[in-house]
Design a protein around this motif. Structure first.
Motif, PDB file in Angstrom:
ATOM      1  N   PHE A 265       4.958  28.054 -29.589  1.00 27.64           N
ATOM      2  CA  PHE A 265       6.320  28.734 -29.128  1.00 27.64           C
ATOM      3  C   PHE A 265       6.541  26.451 -28.774  1.00 27.64           C
ATOM      4  O   PHE A 265       7.380  26.002 -28.479  1.00 27.64           O
ATOM      5  CB  PHE A 265       6.065  29.000 -28.132  1.00 27.64           C
ATOM      6  CG  PHE A 265       6.182  30.059 -27.496  1.00 27.64           C
ATOM      7  CD1 PHE A 265       7.735  31.023 -27.757  1.00 27.64           C
ATOM      8  CD2 PHE A 265       5.404  31.475 -27.804  1.00 27.64           C
ATOM      9  CE1 PHE A 265       8.312  32.152 -27.676  1.00 27.64           C
ATOM     10  CE2 PHE A 265       5.373  32.182 -27.507  1.00 27.64           C
ATOM     11  CZ  PHE A 265       6.617  32.949 -27.440  1.00 27.64           C
ATOM     12  N   SER A 266       5.199  26.089 -28.885  1.00 24.11           N
ATOM     13  CA  SER A 266       6.030  24.602 -29.456  1.00 24.11           C
ATOM     14  C   SER A 266       6.354  24.072 -30.257  1.00 24.11           C
ATOM     15  O   SER A 266       7.003  22.771 -30.365  1.00 24.11           O
ATOM     16  CB  SER A 266       4.317  23.530 -29.112  1.00 24.11           C
ATOM     17  OG  SER A 266       3.297  24.009 -29.765  1.00 24.11           O
ATOM     18  N   GLY A 267       6.150  24.498 -31.110  1.00 30.48           N
ATOM     19  CA  GLY A 267       6.535  24.003 -32.676  1.00 30.48           C
ATOM     20  C   GLY A 267       5.761  23.108 -33.611  1.00 30.48           C
ATOM     21  O   GLY A 267       6.272  23.054 -33.864  1.00 30.48           O
ATOM     22  N   ARG A 268       4.775  23.051 -33.516  1.00 25.11           N
ATOM     23  CA  ARG A 268       3.757  21.942 -33.455  1.00 25.11           C
ATOM     24  C   ARG A 268       3.248  22.615 -35.395  1.00 25.11           C
ATOM     25  O   ARG A 268       3.249  21.868 -35.775  1.00 25.11           O
ATOM     26  CB  ARG A 268       2.138  22.580 -32.757  1.00 25.11           C
ATOM     27  CG  ARG A 268       2.381  22.186 -31.589  1.00 25.11           C
ATOM     28  CD  ARG A 268       2.011  20.649 -31.109  1.00 25.11           C
ATOM     29  NE  ARG A 268       2.753  20.845 -29.539  1.00 25.11           N
ATOM     30  CZ  ARG A 268       0.878  20.594 -29.062  1.00 25.11           C
ATOM     31  NH1 ARG A 268       0.265  20.103 -30.639  1.00 25.11           N
ATOM     32  NH2 ARG A 268       1.200  20.317 -28.112  1.00 25.11           N
ATOM     33  N   TYR A 269       4.118  23.741 -35.412  1.00 26.08           N
ATOM     34  CA  TYR A 269       4.027  23.947 -37.596  1.00 26.08           C
ATOM     35  C   TYR A 269       4.790  22.870 -38.062  1.00 26.08           C
ATOM     36  O   TYR A 269       5.301  22.743 -38.849  1.00 26.08           O
ATOM     37  CB  TYR A 269       3.838  25.407 -37.430  1.00 26.08           C
ATOM     38  CG  TYR A 269       5.199  25.827 -36.932  1.00 26.08           C
ATOM     39  CD1 TYR A 269       6.302  26.015 -37.789  1.00 26.08           C
ATOM     40  CD2 TYR A 269       5.125  26.651 -35.728  1.00 26.08           C
ATOM     41  CE1 TYR A 269       7.434  26.343 -36.911  1.00 26.08           C
ATOM     42  CE2 TYR A 269       6.181  27.544 -35.407  1.00 26.08           C
ATOM     43  CZ  TYR A 269       7.356  27.395 -35.936  1.00 26.08           C
ATOM     44  OH  TYR A 269       8.904  27.914 -35.642  1.00 26.08           O
ATOM     45  N   LYS A 270       6.118  22.411 -37.127  1.00 30.34           N
ATOM     46  CA  LYS A 270       6.665  21.587 -38.183  1.00 30.34           C
ATOM     47  C   LYS A 270       6.597  20.198 -39.009  1.00 30.34           C
ATOM     48  O   LYS A 270       7.539  20.065 -39.293  1.00 30.34           O
ATOM     49  CB  LYS A 270       7.977  22.098 -37.036  1.00 30.34           C
ATOM     50  CG  LYS A 270       8.567  23.190 -36.115  1.00 30.34           C
ATOM     51  CD  LYS A 270       9.173  23.044 -35.623  1.00 30.34           C
ATOM     52  CE  LYS A 270      10.768  22.549 -36.009  1.00 30.34           C
ATOM     53  NZ  LYS A 270      11.620  23.328 -37.491  1.00 30.34           N
ATOM     54  N   ILE A 271       5.599  19.889 -38.009  1.00 34.38           N
ATOM     55  CA  ILE A 271       5.536  18.193 -38.381  1.00 34.38           C
ATOM     56  C   ILE A 271       5.003  18.009 -39.840  1.00 34.38           C
ATOM     57  O   ILE A 271       3.616  17.687 -39.140  1.00 34.38           O
ATOM     58  CB  ILE A 271       4.629  17.516 -36.958  1.00 34.38           C
ATOM     59  CG1 ILE A 271       4.345  18.158 -36.196  1.00 34.38           C
ATOM     60  CG2 ILE A 271       6.622  17.536 -36.012  1.00 34.38           C
ATOM     61  CD1 ILE A 271       3.577  17.395 -35.055  1.00 34.38           C
ATOM     62  N   ARG A 272       4.804  19.004 -40.461  1.00 35.19           N
ATOM     63  CA  ARG A 272       3.867  18.863 -41.975  1.00 35.19           C
ATOM     64  C   ARG A 272       2.618  19.428 -40.832  1.00 35.19           C
ATOM     65  O   ARG A 272       1.646  19.075 -41.979  1.00 35.19           O
ATOM     66  CB  ARG A 272       3.615  17.208 -42.409  1.00 35.19           C
ATOM     67  CG  ARG A 272       5.054  16.739 -42.765  1.00 35.19           C
ATOM     68  CD  ARG A 272       4.511  15.361 -43.259  1.00 35.19           C
ATOM     69  NE  ARG A 272       4.152  14.201 -42.379  1.00 35.19           N
ATOM     70  CZ  ARG A 272       3.215  13.137 -43.264  1.00 35.19           C
ATOM     71  NH1 ARG A 272       3.150  13.145 -44.234  1.00 35.19           N
ATOM     72  NH2 ARG A 272       2.814  12.202 -41.664  1.00 35.19           N
ATOM     73  N   ASN A 273       2.622  20.712 -40.942  1.00 33.49           N
ATOM     74  CA  ASN A 273       1.943  21.124 -40.167  1.00 33.49           C
ATOM     75  C   ASN A 273       1.181  22.738 -40.835  1.00 33.49           C
ATOM     76  O   ASN A 273       0.884  22.958 -40.319  1.00 33.49           O
ATOM     77  CB  ASN A 273       0.774  21.620 -38.663  1.00 33.49           C
ATOM     78  CG  ASN A 273       1.190  19.723 -38.293  1.00 33.49           C
ATOM     79  OD1 ASN A 273       0.119  19.287 -38.616  1.00 33.49           O
ATOM     80  ND2 ASN A 273       1.110  19.880 -36.664  1.00 33.49           N
ATOM     81  N   GLU A 274       2.076  22.790 -42.076  1.00 34.41           N
ATOM     82  CA  GLU A 274       2.009  24.165 -42.689  1.00 34.41           C
ATOM     83  C   GLU A 274       1.324  24.845 -43.012  1.00 34.41           C
ATOM     84  O   GLU A 274       0.410  25.844 -43.331  1.00 34.41           O
ATOM     85  CB  GLU A 274       3.608  23.905 -43.635  1.00 34.41           C
ATOM     86  CG  GLU A 274       4.836  23.757 -43.232  1.00 34.41           C
ATOM     87  CD  GLU A 274       4.666  22.070 -43.257  1.00 34.41           C
ATOM     88  OE1 GLU A 274       3.703  21.422 -43.595  1.00 34.41           O
ATOM     89  OE2 GLU A 274       6.104  21.790 -42.796  1.00 34.41           O
ATOM     90  N   VAL A 275      -0.258  23.859 -43.873  1.00 31.71           N
ATOM     91  CA  VAL A 275      -1.543  23.808 -43.936  1.00 31.71           C
ATOM     92  C   VAL A 275      -1.953  24.479 -42.821  1.00 31.71           C
ATOM     93  O   VAL A 275      -2.826  25.708 -43.167  1.00 31.71           O
ATOM     94  CB  VAL A 275      -1.893  23.082 -44.761  1.00 31.71           C
ATOM     95  CG1 VAL A 275      -3.540  23.445 -45.004  1.00 31.71           C
ATOM     96  CG2 VAL A 275      -1.258  22.657 -45.890  1.00 31.71           C
TER      97      VAL A 275
END
Length: 530
Positions: free
Chosen positions: A117-127
Motif C-alpha cells: 500500500f505504500s508503494g515501496r516496491y516502485k523505487i528499484r525494489n523489485e528484487v
C-alpha cells in the motif's frame, strides 16, 4: 601492516577484538547500516526487521526443544508431552516457539501489505519485493512443518491435506509426494523434521541475504514489546498438546492453523483439489510477484493508485472470508462428520465474487474521504498554523516515572519467580511478558528524557551594563530635627546630592610628553624660592 600496529598497541583480549573487527570490516555484515531511533517511530516502517527478530527467537527456542524431541513415529507425541510437563521451563519454551511462529507469519503478512500500500516496491525494489513474497510462502511452510512433527490429530489432518494436494499435481504429483512425505508415516516424521530444522531455514536465510536492504532500523523498545506480546499470548492462551493420533481411533473435528484455513475452505467445497488447493493460490501469489511490473502509476501513495489499492483491499477481504470459512463447521451434530465439513460451493463462491465490487467500492470511498481530509487540512493550514497538542513532561515527573517503572519491574520479577516455584507456568510466562513490556516503556521514557535534554533551549543571557552606578549621599535622618513643610533646606536634605565634579589637575610637562633632558633647569626656580 595495520593489524600488526594495532596488536603492538593493544594486548590481550582487546587486541583480539580489534583484529576481529578489522577482519569483519571487509565482510558483508558491516555493509549493513543499523539505525537506532532516538525517539518513537512507527513500527510499520521496520516490520521486516521485527520479523527477523522473531525468526531469531524461533531459532533459539527450537534449538532448545531439539535436545528432547524424538523424531520417531511412536515417540514424537510422547516426547513433546515430556517437554511440556517434565522438562524445566519446557512449557515456557514450547509456548514461545509456537506463538512465535504465528507471530512471524502475521508480521510477514503485515509487512508485505504495508509495502504494497505504500508503494515501496516502485523505487528499484523489485528484487526485494519478489524475494519477500517467496520468503512469506516459505515462512508458512516452515510453520506448517513445525506443528506437524507433533503428530497429533490436528497434525494428521494437515498431513492428509498435504498428501492429497501433492498427489493431485499432474504428472509429477506422486513423485513430489514421495520425496516430501515419504512412503508412510514412519518416513513422514523424520522428513518433515529435517525440512523444519534444516532445509527450510537454509532457504529462508538465503532469501533473507538477498531480501534485506542495507539500512535497517533496530528499535529496542519495539523489539522488547514484540517479545513481551509473544510471552503474554502464551500465558493467556497456552497451547495444548491435543490428542495423540491413533490409526485405530477415528479422528475428531478439527481444523488446521489459521494461515492454512483459507486453502482448507477451498478444498471443502469438493471441487478439484488441484484447482482449489494449488492453482488458485498459485495465481494469487504470481499476481503479487508481478505487482511491480503491473503498477504503472508514477506516485507512491495509495490514494494516487486507485486500481492497485482496490486490488489490495479486495485480496485482504477474500483472505479474511476464506479464513473464516475454514474455521466454520456446521453445529448440527446429528449430521455425519463428512457432511458437517462440506461447504456449499454456490454460497462460498458467490461470497468470493461479491467481494470484488465491494472491495473496489470501499477503496473508492476511502480515497474520496482521504482526499477530502487532505483538502480540509490544506485549507486549515492556509488560514493559519494550527497548534499541535503534545505531552511534555518535566524532569521531575520523568524521574518519578522511571523510579515507578523500576519498582514495578522488581515486583514483576518477584511475582514471576513465585509463580514459577508454585507451578503456575502460564502465570509466570504472563509475568515475564509484562516484564518485557515494562522494560520497553522504561527504555522509551529514558530515551524521551535524553531527547528532551538535547532539545532544551539554552539559558537566556543576563545583560551586563557597563555604566557605573552614581554615588549618592546618605539621607539625613529626620529624627535629628524636623523642618516645616515648604522649607527649601528640608527638600535639599531629603534629596540625595551628587558628588562634586572632578577637578582637572593641571598636567606637568612630564605628563605632556616633554622630554626632561631638553631643559634640565625646569622646576629649579621653585627650589630657589624662600
Amino acid at each position: 601492516m595495520d593489524m600488526a600496529v594495532s596488536l603492538k598497541r593493544r594486548t590481550g583480549a582487546v587486541a583480539f577484538l580489534y583484529w576481529l573487527w578489522d577482519g569483519i570490516d571487509r565482510t558483508i555484515f558491516t555493509a549493513i547500516k543499523f539505525s537506532f531511533p532516538a525517539r518513537f517511530v512507527s513500527p510499520f516502517g521496520f516490520l521486516g526487521m521485527l520479523t527477523f527478530i522473531v525468526f531469531i527467537i524461533l531459532g533459539v527456542s527450537g534449538a532448545l526443544l531439539m535436545f528432547y524431541y524424538q523424531p520417531i513415529l511412536d515417540r514424537a507425541w510422547d516426547s513433546v508431552q515430556f517437554i511440556n510437563d517434565e522438562v524445566p521451563f519446557g512449557f515456557h519454551i514450547r509456548n514461545i516457539h509456537y506463538h512465535g511462529s504465528n507471530a512471524m507469519v502475521l508480521l510477514a503478512v503485515l509487512h508485505m501489505y504495508y509495502q504494497y500500500f505504500s508503494g515501496r516496491y516502485k523505487i528499484r525494489n523489485e528484487v526485494l519485493w519478489m524475494t519477500g513474497v517467496i520468503l512469506g510462502v516459505v515462512t508458512i511452510l516452515e510453520a506448517f512443518t513445525g506443528y506437524d512433527v507433533i503428530f497429533s490429530e490436528r497434525a494428521e489432518l494437515a498431513i492428509s491435506i498435504a498428501a492429497s494436494l501433492t498427489t493431485s499435481i499432474p504428472v509429477a504429483g506422486p513423485t513430489i509426494r514421495d520425496a516430501a512425505l515419504g512412503s508412510g508415516f514412519s518416513d513422514f516424521v523424520l522428513r518433515f523434521y529435517a525440512q523444519h530444522v534444516f532445509l527450510l531455514p537454509i532457504v529462508m536465510l538465503g532469501l533473507m541475504a538477498v531480501h534485506f536492504p542495507r539500512f535497517l532500523v533496530f528499535d529496542v523498545p519495539m523489539v522488547m514489546a514484540i517479545g513481551g506480546a509473544i510471552l503474554i499470548t502464551g500465558g493467556v492462551f497456552p497451547i495444548d498438546l491435543g490428542f495423540k493420533f491413533e490409526p485405530t481411533v477415528p479422528p475428531g473435528v478439527t481444523v488446521p492453523e489459521w494461515y492454512l484455513t483459507g486453502i482448507y475452505a477451498f478444498m471443502r467445497t469438493q471441487y478439484d483439489k488441484f484447482v482449489t488447493g494449488l492453482l488458485w493460490p498459485l495465481i494469487f501469489l504470481i499476481s503479487f510477484v508481478l505487482v511491480p511490473f503491473i503498477d504503472r502509476y508514477k506516485k507512491f501513495s495509495w490514494r494516487d493508485r486507485p486500481f492497485m489499492t482496490a486490488f489490495g483491499i479486495t485480496s485482504l477481504a477474500q483472505i479474511m472470508v476464506t479464513t473464516y470459512w475454514g474455521f466454520y463447521i456446521s453445529p448440527d451434530i446429528a449430521k455425519p462428520l463428512v457432511e458437517r465439513l462440506v461447504i456449499d460451493p454456490i454460497f462460498f463462491y458467490s461470497t468470493m465474487i461479491l467481494m470484488v465490487p465491494l472491495g473496489f467500492g470501499f477503496s473508492y470511498m476511502m480515497i474520496k474521504l482521504a482526499n477530502e481530509a487532505e483538502r480540509k487540512a490544506k485549507l486549515a493550514k492556509s488560514t493559519g498554523p494550527k497548534k499541535v497538542a503534545s505531552i511534555n513532561l518535566t524532569e521531575k515527573w520523568i524521574n518519578w516515572l522511571l523510579v515507578a517503572l523500576l519498582a514495578f519491574q522488581v515486583f514483576l520479577n518477584i511475582a514471576a519467580y513465585n509463580a514459577a516455584l508454585t507451578g503456575m507456568k502460564n502465570v509466570s510466562l504472563f509475568f515475564v511478558g509484562i516484564i518485557l513490556l515494562v522494560f520497553a516503556a522504561f527504555f522509551h521514557v529514558y530515551r524521551y528524557a535524553m531527547s528532551q535534554q538535547k532539545n532544551a533551549p539554552p539559558p537566556v543571557p543576563v545583560p551586563v551594563s557597563d555604566e557605573k552606578p552614581k554615588l549618592m549621599e546618605p539621607e539625613v535622618s529626620t529624627q535629628q530635627g524636623k523642618t516645616p513643610e515648604g522649607d527649601a533646606t528640608s527638600e535639599e536634605k531629603s534629596t540625595p546630592k551628587e558628588l562634586a565634579p572632578e577637578v582637572s589637575v593641571p598636567k606637568t610637562q612630564a605628563d605632556l610628553g616633554v622630554d626632561a633632558n631638553v631643559n634640565p633647569n625646569i622646576g629649579s626656580g621653585d627650589l630657589n624660592k624662600p
